[in-house]
Scaffold this motif. Sequence first.
Motif, mmCIF file in Angstrom:
data_model
loop_
_atom_site.group_PDB
_atom_site.id
_atom_site.type_symbol
_atom_site.label_atom_id
_atom_site.label_comp_id
_atom_site.label_asym_id
_atom_site.label_seq_id
_atom_site.Cartn_x
_atom_site.Cartn_y
_atom_site.Cartn_z
ATOM 1 N N MET A 1 0.944 -1.246 0.008
ATOM 2 C CA MET A 1 0.597 -0.276 0.070
ATOM 3 C C MET A 1 0.856 1.535 0.038
ATOM 4 N N ALA A 2 1.748 1.308 0.839
ATOM 5 C CA ALA A 2 2.764 2.109 0.966
ATOM 6 C C ALA A 2 3.306 2.764 -0.334
ATOM 7 N N ASP A 3 4.084 1.335 -1.235
ATOM 8 C CA ASP A 3 4.650 1.741 -2.348
ATOM 9 C C ASP A 3 3.317 2.327 -3.146
ATOM 10 N N ILE A 4 2.377 1.645 -3.439
ATOM 11 C CA ILE A 4 1.255 2.937 -4.232
ATOM 12 C C ILE A 4 1.030 4.192 -4.024
ATOM 13 N N GLU A 5 0.667 4.022 -2.675
ATOM 14 C CA GLU A 5 0.660 5.691 -1.859
ATOM 15 C C GLU A 5 1.577 6.430 -2.457
ATOM 16 N N LEU A 6 2.638 6.074 -2.261
ATOM 17 C CA LEU A 6 3.761 6.883 -2.390
ATOM 18 C C LEU A 6 4.594 6.949 -4.027
ATOM 19 N N LYS A 7 3.830 6.006 -5.098
ATOM 20 C CA LYS A 7 3.707 6.560 -6.304
ATOM 21 C C LYS A 7 6.358 5.883 -6.317
ATOM 22 N N ARG A 8 6.090 4.774 -5.647
ATOM 23 C CA ARG A 8 7.360 4.347 -5.560
ATOM 24 C C ARG A 8 7.589 3.220 -7.039
ATOM 25 N N LEU A 9 6.920 3.042 -7.095
ATOM 26 C CA LEU A 9 7.287 1.900 -8.693
ATOM 27 C C LEU A 9 6.119 1.964 -9.394
ATOM 28 N N LYS A 10 6.523 1.099 -10.611
ATOM 29 C CA LYS A 10 5.741 1.331 -11.515
ATOM 30 C C LYS A 10 4.571 0.405 -11.560
ATOM 31 N N ALA A 11 3.529 0.694 -12.437
ATOM 32 C CA ALA A 11 2.215 -0.097 -12.317
ATOM 33 C C ALA A 11 2.757 -1.752 -13.062
ATOM 34 N N SER A 12 3.720 -1.958 -13.545
ATOM 35 C CA SER A 12 3.305 -3.664 -13.936
ATOM 36 C C SER A 12 4.879 -3.888 -12.512
ATOM 37 N N GLU A 13 5.410 -3.307 -11.478
ATOM 38 C CA GLU A 13 5.985 -3.463 -10.711
ATOM 39 C C GLU A 13 5.245 -3.608 -9.453
ATOM 40 N N VAL A 14 3.807 -2.677 -9.095
ATOM 41 C CA VAL A 14 2.748 -3.105 -8.627
ATOM 42 C C VAL A 14 1.884 -4.273 -8.547
ATOM 43 N N VAL A 15 1.807 -5.033 -10.119
ATOM 44 C CA VAL A 15 1.113 -5.944 -10.347
ATOM 45 C C VAL A 15 2.471 -6.913 -10.106
ATOM 46 N N LEU A 16 3.476 -6.870 -10.331
ATOM 47 C CA LEU A 16 4.429 -7.853 -10.172
ATOM 48 C C LEU A 16 4.240 -8.332 -8.503
ATOM 49 N N LYS A 17 4.331 -6.754 -7.495
ATOM 50 C CA LYS A 17 4.660 -7.468 -5.867
ATOM 51 C C LYS A 17 2.742 -7.700 -5.684
ATOM 52 N N ALA A 18 2.281 -7.344 -6.012
ATOM 53 C CA ALA A 18 0.564 -7.680 -5.247
ATOM 54 C C ALA A 18 0.920 -8.818 -5.298
ATOM 55 N N SER A 19 1.377 -9.205 -6.983
ATOM 56 C CA SER A 19 0.974 -11.079 -7.442
ATOM 57 C C SER A 19 1.124 -11.735 -6.016
ATOM 58 N N ARG A 20 2.895 -11.555 -5.886
ATOM 59 C CA ARG A 20 3.099 -12.426 -4.074
ATOM 60 C C ARG A 20 2.403 -11.968 -2.929
ATOM 61 N N LEU A 21 1.656 -10.991 -3.271
ATOM 62 C CA LEU A 21 0.561 -11.078 -1.641
ATOM 63 C C LEU A 21 -0.451 -11.656 -2.341
ATOM 64 N N ALA A 22 -1.177 -11.965 -3.050
ATOM 65 C CA ALA A 22 -2.201 -12.530 -3.887
ATOM 66 C C ALA A 22 -1.765 -13.831 -3.531
ATOM 67 N N ARG A 23 -0.785 -14.433 -3.749
ATOM 68 C CA ARG A 23 -0.670 -15.824 -3.788
ATOM 69 C C ARG A 23 0.003 -16.243 -2.333
ATOM 70 N N LEU A 24 -0.135 -15.640 -1.499
ATOM 71 C CA LEU A 24 0.279 -15.891 0.149
ATOM 72 C C LEU A 24 -0.986 -15.845 1.093
#
Length: 299
Positions: free
Chosen positions: A1-24
């Motif tokens: 959430m912080a990565d998204i709120e602070l715009k630290r990641l590109k959309a593709s990076e958000v997708v990859l990181k969220a994919s790991r969260l979804a799996r966990l």
Amino acid sequence: MADIELKRLKASEVVLKASRLARLVGHTELTEFLGFERNGYPTDGSATTWIGRAGRWADREKGTFYTHSIAKVEAQVESALQAIDAMRGGGNYSGEMALVASRGHDERILHSSAALSTWTGICGQIVASVYDMVTEIYHELLFSELQASLFAGTQEKVDGALASASGSALEKIERISDRLRDGDPESVSQALTTCRRLIDSSADYVFPARDEPYEIGDGVNLKVGPQQVLNRLQAHTHACGASKSRRDRLRRTLADLYDRCSAGTHADVTIDEARFVFLQTYIALGEILTLSASEDGES
């Protein structure tokens, strides 16, 4: 959430990181959505919901949409930016075709700007949709952790109070649990009977039977003999100094539960209802018994 709120990641990076969260956490919907974003969207109509969530419709009435994966969408964003940058400043046109060339240049800038708007809009919508689902996951986990902490602390107090109220109380609870797991009608009936006896033993502990009535104020006297189990519990809450509203709530709750436990010996009760009756009995008795413990601790 912080990565998204602070715009630290590109959309593709958000997708990859969220994919790991979804799996966990085993989030099926998020996993499906991000799978389409990583690999592209099928054209068989199976991803219609996610097409709308990702802002990918080109023409909804015609059913056309952008199928590119998020990586390709970002590539389109970069291409449009480079095109606009290359055309920035205008061209050096002269002669009879200068006006035509200038208009063509402006049209190419407008086309690239429109494309950039489309692709960046898709990126933004994807990130927003991911953020919404991640926020839901966060709140669910936060509530679960709080719930577990509250239940663990409450269970420790209630179990201790029940153990003091009756040496066999915890054994009764274990028998109730075993019978409810069995699930057959006879086991359910026995479990409710045991639950009623647990109420009886708690009343005997906190307020032993008396021949003389107990006055709770305003000239109201309660019979508190051996058979007046609920009256004795009500008298106990009054003696502990509980507010009238709290006493009334506990009285109504226990009266309903006691009736239901008694009905369970000769009427059909579903396994689900029996479980809730037990849980509510456990909580209500726990509140009454810990009320006693609280008062003793304050005195």
